[in-house]
Design a protein around this motif. Structure first.
Motif, PDB file in Angstrom:
ATOM      1  N   VAL A   4       0.851  -1.186   0.000  1.00  0.00           N
ATOM      2  CA  VAL A   4       0.000   0.000   0.000  1.00  0.00           C
ATOM      3  C   VAL A   4       0.891   1.242   0.000  1.00  0.00           C
ATOM      4  O   VAL A   4       1.876   1.312   0.742  1.00  0.00           O
ATOM      5  CB  VAL A   4      -0.916   0.030   1.242  1.00  0.00           C
ATOM      6  N   MET A   5       0.554   2.217  -0.832  1.00  0.00           N
ATOM      7  CA  MET A   5       1.215   3.527  -0.792  1.00  0.00           C
ATOM      8  C   MET A   5       0.155   4.581  -0.514  1.00  0.00           C
ATOM      9  O   MET A   5      -0.923   4.568  -1.121  1.00  0.00           O
ATOM     10  CB  MET A   5       1.927   3.832  -2.101  1.00  0.00           C
ATOM     11  N   ILE A   6       0.460   5.488   0.401  1.00  0.00           N
ATOM     12  CA  ILE A   6      -0.465   6.546   0.789  1.00  0.00           C
ATOM     13  C   ILE A   6       0.143   7.883   0.414  1.00  0.00           C
ATOM     14  O   ILE A   6       1.293   8.172   0.760  1.00  0.00           O
ATOM     15  CB  ILE A   6      -0.730   6.509   2.305  1.00  0.00           C
ATOM     16  N   LYS A   7      -0.607   8.697  -0.314  1.00  0.00           N
ATOM     17  CA  LYS A   7      -0.146  10.043  -0.619  1.00  0.00           C
ATOM     18  C   LYS A   7      -0.933  11.037   0.226  1.00  0.00           C
ATOM     19  O   LYS A   7      -2.167  11.024   0.247  1.00  0.00           O
ATOM     20  CB  LYS A   7      -0.323  10.345  -2.120  1.00  0.00           C
ATOM     21  N   ILE A   8      -0.223  11.887   0.952  1.00  0.00           N
ATOM     22  CA  ILE A   8      -0.861  12.907   1.783  1.00  0.00           C
ATOM     23  C   ILE A   8      -0.371  14.287   1.354  1.00  0.00           C
ATOM     24  O   ILE A   8       0.792  14.466   1.007  1.00  0.00           O
ATOM     25  CB  ILE A   8      -0.612  12.685   3.293  1.00  0.00           C
ATOM     26  N   HIS A 235      -7.294   4.772  -4.781  1.00  0.00           N
ATOM     27  CA  HIS A 235      -8.368   5.254  -3.919  1.00  0.00           C
ATOM     28  C   HIS A 235      -8.240   6.775  -3.777  1.00  0.00           C
ATOM     29  O   HIS A 235      -7.136   7.286  -3.590  1.00  0.00           O
ATOM     30  CB  HIS A 235      -8.274   4.643  -2.517  1.00  0.00           C
ATOM     31  N   ILE A 236      -9.349   7.481  -3.850  1.00  0.00           N
ATOM     32  CA  ILE A 236      -9.399   8.912  -3.534  1.00  0.00           C
ATOM     33  C   ILE A 236     -10.403   9.066  -2.404  1.00  0.00           C
ATOM     34  O   ILE A 236     -11.584   8.724  -2.557  1.00  0.00           O
ATOM     35  CB  ILE A 236      -9.822   9.744  -4.753  1.00  0.00           C
ATOM     36  N   CYS A 237      -9.928   9.536  -1.257  1.00  0.00           N
ATOM     37  CA  CYS A 237     -10.816   9.577  -0.094  1.00  0.00           C
ATOM     38  C   CYS A 237     -10.477  10.764   0.804  1.00  0.00           C
ATOM     39  O   CYS A 237      -9.381  11.323   0.738  1.00  0.00           O
ATOM     40  CB  CYS A 237     -10.705   8.278   0.715  1.00  0.00           C
ATOM     41  N   GLY A 238     -11.422  11.123   1.635  1.00  0.00           N
ATOM     42  CA  GLY A 238     -11.166  12.093   2.689  1.00  0.00           C
ATOM     43  C   GLY A 238     -10.613  11.364   3.903  1.00  0.00           C
ATOM     44  O   GLY A 238     -10.348  10.158   3.865  1.00  0.00           O
ATOM     45  N   TRP A 239     -10.430  12.094   4.986  1.00  0.00           N
ATOM     46  CA  TRP A 239      -9.903  11.488   6.206  1.00  0.00           C
ATOM     47  C   TRP A 239     -11.006  11.425   7.255  1.00  0.00           C
ATOM     48  O   TRP A 239     -11.574  12.439   7.628  1.00  0.00           O
ATOM     49  CB  TRP A 239      -8.700  12.277   6.736  1.00  0.00           C
ATOM     50  N   ASN A 240     -11.286  10.203   7.709  1.00  0.00           N
ATOM     51  CA  ASN A 240     -12.364   9.987   8.681  1.00  0.00           C
ATOM     52  C   ASN A 240     -11.843   9.326   9.952  1.00  0.00           C
ATOM     53  O   ASN A 240     -12.509   8.478  10.541  1.00  0.00           O
ATOM     54  CB  ASN A 240     -13.461   9.107   8.055  1.00  0.00           C
ATOM     55  N   GLY A 241     -10.623   9.705  10.346  1.00  0.00           N
ATOM     56  CA  GLY A 241     -10.054   9.144  11.560  1.00  0.00           C
ATOM     57  C   GLY A 241      -9.173   7.945  11.286  1.00  0.00           C
ATOM     58  O   GLY A 241      -8.957   7.546  10.141  1.00  0.00           O
ATOM     59  N   GLU A 242      -8.660   7.346  12.362  1.00  0.00           N
ATOM     60  CA  GLU A 242      -7.623   6.312  12.239  1.00  0.00           C
ATOM     61  C   GLU A 242      -8.103   5.042  11.537  1.00  0.00           C
ATOM     62  O   GLU A 242      -7.282   4.225  11.098  1.00  0.00           O
ATOM     63  CB  GLU A 242      -7.062   5.954  13.614  1.00  0.00           C
ATOM     64  N   GLU A 247     -10.403   0.729   6.447  1.00  0.00           N
ATOM     65  CA  GLU A 247     -11.710   0.680   5.779  1.00  0.00           C
ATOM     66  C   GLU A 247     -11.569   0.777   4.264  1.00  0.00           C
ATOM     67  O   GLU A 247     -12.353   0.182   3.524  1.00  0.00           O
ATOM     68  CB  GLU A 247     -12.615   1.794   6.313  1.00  0.00           C
ATOM     69  N   GLU A 248     -10.559   1.537   3.790  1.00  0.00           N
ATOM     70  CA  GLU A 248     -10.330   1.620   2.352  1.00  0.00           C
ATOM     71  C   GLU A 248      -9.937   0.263   1.770  1.00  0.00           C
ATOM     72  O   GLU A 248     -10.120   0.011   0.581  1.00  0.00           O
ATOM     73  CB  GLU A 248      -9.250   2.659   2.027  1.00  0.00           C
ATOM     74  N   MET A 249      -9.387  -0.601   2.596  1.00  0.00           N
ATOM     75  CA  MET A 249      -8.995  -1.936   2.148  1.00  0.00           C
ATOM     76  C   MET A 249     -10.148  -2.928   2.233  1.00  0.00           C
ATOM     77  O   MET A 249      -9.985  -4.110   1.943  1.00  0.00           O
ATOM     78  CB  MET A 249      -7.823  -2.463   2.984  1.00  0.00           C
TER      79      MET A 249
END
Length: 261
Positions: A4-8, A235-242, A247-249
């Motif tokens: 998994v790669m996360i872009k912030i 995935h393109i998503c907002g941030w809804n906590g930890e 959940e995206e997975m």
């Protein structure tokens, strides 16, 4: 091993409590068998630094012109302050993070980028070649690479590289399973509502119909290209906590997942 790669983005990094929640989210991913890396931007911090320096900057065709003095500031902020701030917060919560930039071990080799109309943007680049050796070691040994997109060319010139583009290019080279863009929007909206899934064959039709507009157009085009080149899902998503990342997975995603049949 599912990678998994996360872009912030820079504005997200500075949101109150975000890095703490992200650290906990990554820790949960690792406990569930995922190997994780992070690519970050930092436009807000760069603007603040240039303000402190009383350094004026120009935009050409919507892109920031980066002269030598500005490039020094960009590297100092992105590969220094922002990168180590993220690493430090991750370490607090048991995430074994290592901060690097595209410069380190020639991880991302860049070439000079010109504006759409062919104008010189100074030290602005785009990634041309990704060397995965260092990042492969991190994945295999449970380290989380926190990557600044600042990169170099084979002559030693240092370039300011767009973080979205860097994430996509590095994800393709690493054969990432899931590339997650944590955004200030909750997902891709069609008809005012977030669409849970988009197959890449639908993207250009949605654009032509005017359902997708503005800054979401290049994001979806980039997602389509990354998937075509081998990334499994974007995935393109907002941030809804930890719990956002885990959940995206799963089928509990509240953002948009882009995929190929």
């Amino acid at each position: 091993m599912r990678k998994v790669m996360i872009k912030i983005g820079g504005s997200t990094v500075n949101s109150l409590g975000f890095l703490t929640e992200m650290a906990k989210g990554i820790y949960d991913l690792q406990k569930n068998g995922f190997a994780v890396s992070v690519v970050h931007g930092g436009g807000k911090d760069i603007n603040e630094e240039l303000g402190r320096l009383k350094k004026e900057f120009l935009f050409v065709d919507g892109q920031r012109v980066t002269d030598e003095e500005t490039m020094f500031a960009v590297q100092r902020v992105l590969s220094g302050d922002v990168n180590k701030r993220i690493v430090n917060e991750f370490l607090k919560f048991g995430v074994n993070a290592v901060g690097i930039s595209g410069v380190d071990a020639n991880t991302a080799c860049a070439k000079k980028l010109f504006s759409q109309s062919g104008k010189d943007l100074g030290f602005v680049g785009e990634i041309e070649i990704v060397n995965t050796k260092l990042l492969d070691l991190f994945y295999e040994n449970g380290f989380v690479a926190v990557i600044s997109p600042v990169s170099r060319d084979n002559l030693g010139n240092i370039y300011n590289v767009n973080a979205d583009g860097a994430a996509s290019e590095i994800a393709v080279a690493l054969k990432i399973d899931d590339l997650i863009f944590v955004s200030d929007v909750s997902g891709v909206k069609v008809g005012g509502k977030v669409v849970q899934n988009i197959e890449i064959g639908e993207i250009y039709d949605l654009i032509e119909r005017g359902e997708i507009t503005g800054g979401m157009i290049p994001k979806l085009k980039g997602a389509s290209e990354a998937i075509t080149k081998g990334v499994r899902r974007v995935h393109i998503c907002g941030w809804n906590g930890e719990k956002t990342l885990i959940e995206e997975m799963s089928d509990k995603s509240t953002g948009t997942t882009i995929y190929r049949k």
